[in-house]
Design a protein around this motif. Sequence first.
Motif: not given
Length: 256
Positions: A93-98
């Motif tokens: 999730l963090l990767l997709a968001r960053t």
Amino acid sequence: GLGGGIIITLVLSSIGGILLTRQAMQPIEESFQRLKQFTADASHELRSPLMAIKINAELPLEYPDEIGPKDAEKFQAIASATNQMTRLTEDLLLLARTDRVSTQNWNTIDLASILDNLIQLYKPQAEVKQINLKLQLIANLQLIGDTVQLIRLFTNLVENALYYTPSQGVVEIKSSRVGSQVFIDVQDTGVGIAPEHIDKVFERFWRATQSRSYWDGGSGLGLAIAQAIAQNHGGLITVTSKLGVGSCFTVRLPAL
Ligand code: ADP
């Protein structure tokens, strides 16, 4: 003459090539964005059921007398597997968001205090492993960015350095400023990275065979996330390493 004709043809065909490439890139870029959105949505949706499994697996463990040791073992296995999946979905999730360039939560940040806090946080862990965790900072490390993301970036680097460095080793964070850029080195005396692997470490899900397992909290996403955050801030992470000697991850970020 003939030469001029060839040059004009070459120029025209390369302009055509650029136009074609741009046009061809658009659907690719769009499907890439959709894929990222899907990753973000899927990992977001997985959080609640995972939480439900975790709670239901951990609850019986609080009453060991009511469940036998055999069942306790099974509940424990479910709880750890769920923790591992929770971490993985959070990372995804963090990767997709960053990956999305967002300056929503940006403000002026003193990197020195972020790094100082991080060192205080990891001191006990370093002491247990008998690693000398050192910090050497220059005065002005101000930049504009997202505090939560930058903490995450350096957390990932420091956690890796501590993990991949054997007892009695040294992990050192050093900063410098060259012109309008700040450089932060996270240097360790750890196992190092083989030359044939050095280009792969920032890839998603890539881990060397001797790397920490999922059970140890490894997902192979830590450096991909760190790199995405650095790039999101207009910066970059590079690495130099020598097997059996150590590694140095250098974070370069635009200074204020
Ligand atoms: P992981 O969750 O496996 O630590 P990372 O993306 O953080 O995933 O790192 C990818 C791989 O790069 C690791 O599995 C390890 O093989 C290698 N690596 C990362 N940091 C270091 C380090 N400080 N020293 C040696 N190897 C490292």
